[in-house]
Design a protein around this motif. Structure first.
Motif, short mmCIF file in Angstrom:
data_model
loop_
_atom_site.label_atom_id
_atom_site.label_comp_id
_atom_site.label_asym_id
_atom_site.label_seq_id
_atom_site.Cartn_x
_atom_site.Cartn_y
_atom_site.Cartn_z
N ILE A 243 1.29 12.10 0.36
CA ILE A 243 0.07 10.83 0.69
C ILE A 243 -0.51 9.91 -0.44
N GLN A 244 -0.36 8.85 -0.29
CA GLN A 244 -1.45 7.69 -1.58
C GLN A 244 -2.48 7.87 -0.92
N PRO A 245 -4.15 8.17 -1.36
CA PRO A 245 -5.27 7.37 -0.86
C PRO A 245 -6.11 6.40 -1.28
N SER A 246 -4.58 5.33 -0.73
CA SER A 246 -5.52 4.22 -1.50
C SER A 246 -5.12 2.59 -0.32
N GLY A 247 -5.91 3.17 0.47
CA GLY A 247 -6.47 2.39 1.75
C GLY A 247 -6.15 3.97 3.06
N GLU B 287 8.38 -4.94 -6.98
CA GLU B 287 7.95 -5.05 -5.97
C GLU B 287 5.87 -5.62 -6.01
N LYS B 288 5.72 -4.32 -6.79
CA LYS B 288 4.35 -3.80 -6.93
C LYS B 288 3.72 -4.47 -8.26
N ALA B 289 4.84 -5.18 -9.10
CA ALA B 289 4.30 -6.20 -10.56
C ALA B 289 4.54 -7.52 -10.34
N VAL C 251 10.08 11.95 3.60
CA VAL C 251 9.79 10.34 3.06
C VAL C 251 10.31 9.23 3.77
N GLY C 252 9.55 8.53 4.25
CA GLY C 252 9.63 6.99 4.56
C GLY C 252 11.23 6.69 3.95
N GLU C 253 11.89 5.58 3.79
CA GLU C 253 13.20 5.10 3.34
C GLU C 253 12.69 4.28 2.30
N ASP C 254 11.17 3.85 1.95
CA ASP C 254 11.42 2.84 1.51
C ASP C 254 11.43 4.16 -0.62
N GLN C 255 11.06 5.44 -0.09
CA GLN C 255 10.71 6.39 -1.04
C GLN C 255 12.12 7.14 -1.60
N ARG D 273 11.51 3.65 8.61
CA ARG D 273 11.28 1.74 7.80
C ARG D 273 10.33 0.80 8.95
N ILE D 274 9.57 1.46 9.38
CA ILE D 274 8.33 0.12 10.42
C ILE D 274 8.18 -0.71 9.35
N MET D 275 8.44 -1.89 10.16
CA MET D 275 7.94 -3.35 9.70
C MET D 275 6.69 -3.81 9.06
N ARG E 128 8.95 -7.40 6.12
CA ARG E 128 8.85 -6.55 4.80
C ARG E 128 7.68 -5.03 5.82
N LYS E 129 8.39 -4.06 4.54
CA LYS E 129 7.43 -3.32 5.31
C LYS E 129 5.82 -2.98 5.76
N MET E 130 5.40 -2.47 6.84
CA MET E 130 4.23 -1.92 6.65
C MET E 130 3.64 -0.89 5.84
N SER E 131 3.06 -1.44 5.28
CA SER E 131 1.83 -1.08 3.60
C SER E 131 0.23 -0.78 3.99
N LYS E 132 -0.46 0.03 3.72
CA LYS E 132 -1.35 0.22 3.77
C LYS E 132 -1.97 -0.23 2.57
N SER E 133 -1.50 -1.00 1.58
CA SER E 133 -2.07 -1.82 0.62
C SER E 133 -2.03 -3.31 0.78
N ASN E 134 -1.09 -3.56 1.44
CA ASN E 134 -1.10 -5.23 2.34
C ASN E 134 -2.71 -6.16 2.61
N1 AQP Z 1 6.56 1.02 6.52
C1 AQP Z 1 6.61 2.14 6.19
N2 AQP Z 1 7.15 2.67 7.37
C2 AQP Z 1 7.84 4.19 7.45
N3 AQP Z 1 7.03 5.20 6.17
C3 AQP Z 1 6.33 4.40 5.44
N4 AQP Z 1 5.64 4.99 4.34
C4 AQP Z 1 5.12 3.81 3.77
N5 AQP Z 1 5.48 2.77 4.06
C5 AQP Z 1 6.14 3.55 5.59
C6 AQP Z 1 5.89 6.37 3.68
O1 AQP Z 1 4.51 7.57 3.79
C7 AQP Z 1 4.81 8.14 2.95
C8 AQP Z 1 3.73 7.84 2.21
O2 AQP Z 1 3.75 6.94 1.25
P1 AQP Z 1 2.21 6.39 0.15
O3 AQP Z 1 1.09 6.31 0.12
O4 AQP Z 1 3.25 7.41 -1.40
O5 AQP Z 1 3.49 4.46 -0.32
P2 AQP Z 1 4.31 3.82 -0.35
O6 AQP Z 1 4.93 4.92 -0.04
O7 AQP Z 1 4.20 2.80 -1.29
O8 AQP Z 1 3.74 3.19 1.36
P3 AQP Z 1 2.25 2.39 1.79
O9 AQP Z 1 1.95 1.98 2.78
O10 AQP Z 1 2.95 0.83 1.45
O11 AQP Z 1 1.13 2.85 0.34
P4 AQP Z 1 0.62 1.45 -0.78
O12 AQP Z 1 0.91 -0.10 0.16
O13 AQP Z 1 0.10 2.30 -1.15
O14 AQP Z 1 2.10 1.45 -1.83
C9 AQP Z 1 5.70 7.65 2.29
O15 AQP Z 1 7.12 8.93 2.73
C10 AQP Z 1 6.93 6.59 2.11
O16 AQP Z 1 7.83 6.54 2.20
#
Ligand code: AQP
Length: 331
Positions: free
Chosen positions: A9-13, A111-113, A144-148, A183-185, A192-198
């Motif tokens: 997991i990234q320590p990005s938030g 998406e990030k760009a 991993v989550g679906e985004d990966q 994929r938690i939204m 949009r997926k829930m994201s720590k850097s939103n």
């Molecule tokens: N919304 C999500 N639902 C389910 N799984 C999720 N993951 C991320 N968001 C969701 C899973 O969490 C793991 C760690 O993710 P990451 O830190 O490598 O970066 P990410 O996938 O880009 O997650 P974030 O939270 O959106 O981070 P930022 O905002 O920094 O890019 C992964 O297994 C991911 O699938």
């Protein structure tokens, strides 16, 4: 011990409920019957600008959270990616295996760009480093989550291409994704997926949010137009997302929840959901605070770096030999 597991997991938030339900919980469940490596992937975090002091804090926060959710250093190797330089080395070698066209198709990069005047080359080549992370440990399963998923598919392609060009070297890993929760939204936008850097903190629940913040965020979460509580991810994505979160935090089935809230409004669902999340996260938060104060995570990461580096170096010896690189240090 049949399987090798790796994830990071990234320590990005601050870690979100999405990271926890989609990934972290699987890490804990999978550590018992596998040799598991779980990493704080700080080199991935710096693909976008990070404040150095804050990054250091977040590395320690994430390590403490790994322990607080139940990762056990006697079962899992916990370490920081940049402490094992083989990740960068293999990342470079795999950049010389992956194709520009493949990297250009990655939706996370797009998406990030999007909307940025400029992005780093590291953000573009990120999937090669991720492939290195996984392949170094001869990993067979990656939770991993679906985004990966797309990055994982590319990792598999890279491993197979390398093996066919240089001879059998890497294990081709399998992706492990949950049926529900992968994929938690976002709470403010169920598309949009829930994201720590939103940039909008209301879009996510953070694992370390206070009970009051959790109640407020759930209370303000968007819902769908009619008043009916049913599970229909296409037709009712917002309520379906709340039901998934509820089912996973309270350990109840979605069908059971739908029956329980029949004829009731969104208000009742949200109120109970907030309490279920608070009840689930409170013990984790208590453990987290205790671990963070004790300094225990530092010892775990120090030992983890030693163990991980040994395994990674064995793989690198083989990789260097296969590719025809240097090797004089060891001769
Ligand atoms: N919304 C999500 N639902 C389910 N799984 C999720 N993951 C991320 N968001 C969701 C899973 O969490 C793991 C760690 O993710 P990451 O830190 O490598 O970066 P990410 O996938 O880009 O997650 P974030 O939270 O959106 O981070 P930022 O905002 O920094 O890019 C992964 O297994 C991911 O699938």
């Amino acid at each position: 011990m049949s399987h090798r597991v790796f994830s990071g997991i990234q320590p990005s938030g601050q870690i979100t409920l999405g990271n926890y339900l989609g990934a972290l919980r699987q890490f804990v469940a999978m550590q018992h019957d596998a040799k598991a490596f779980y990493c704080v992937v700080d080199l991935h975090a710096i693909t976008v600008a990070q404040d150095p002091a804050l990054l250091r804090e977040r590395i320690m926060d994430l390590a403490a959270l790994y322990l607080a959710v139940g990762l056990d250093p006697r079962e899992s190797t916990l370490f920081v990616q940049s402490d094992v330089s083989a990740h960068s080395e293999l990342g470079w070698i795999l950049q010389c295996v992956v194709h520009m066209g493949e990297l250009s198709r990655m939706t996370q990069f797009k998406e990030k760009a999007e909307g940025k005047d400029t992005v780093t080359a590291g953000l573009f080549t990120y999937p090669a480093l991720m492939a290195a992370d996984i392949l170094l440990y001869r990993t067979s399963r990656v939770p991993v989550g679906e985004d990966q998923k797309q990055h994982l598919e590319l990792t598999r392609d890279i491993a197979m291409r390398f093996n066919s060009r240089f001879g059998e070297t890497f294990v081709v890993p399998e992706v492990m994704m949950l049926k529900e929760g992968a994929r938690i939204m976002s709470l403010d936008d169920p598309a949009r997926k829930m994201s720590k850097s939103n940039p909008n903190p209301q879009s996510r629940i953070e694992i370390l949010d206070s009970p009051d913040d959790i109640r407020k965020k759930v209370g303000r979460a968007v819902t769908d137009s009619d008043r009916e509580i049913r599970y229909d991810p296409q037709g009712k994505p917002a309520v379906s997302n709340l039901l998934v979160i509820y089912s996973l935090t309270a350990d109840m089935t979605i069908d059971g929840l739908v029956a329980q809230y029949e004829g009731k409004g969104y208000g009742a669902l949200k109120k109970d959901l907030a309490e279920a999340i608070v009840a689930h996260l409170t013990p984790i938060q208590e453990k987290y605070r205790e671990i963070r104060q004790s300094g225990r995570a530092e010892d775990v990461l120090r030992q983890g770096a030693i163990t991980a580096a040994q395994v990674a170096e064995e793989t690198m010896d083989l990789v260097r030999e296969r590719v025809g690189l240097g090797g004089f240090r060891r001769r």
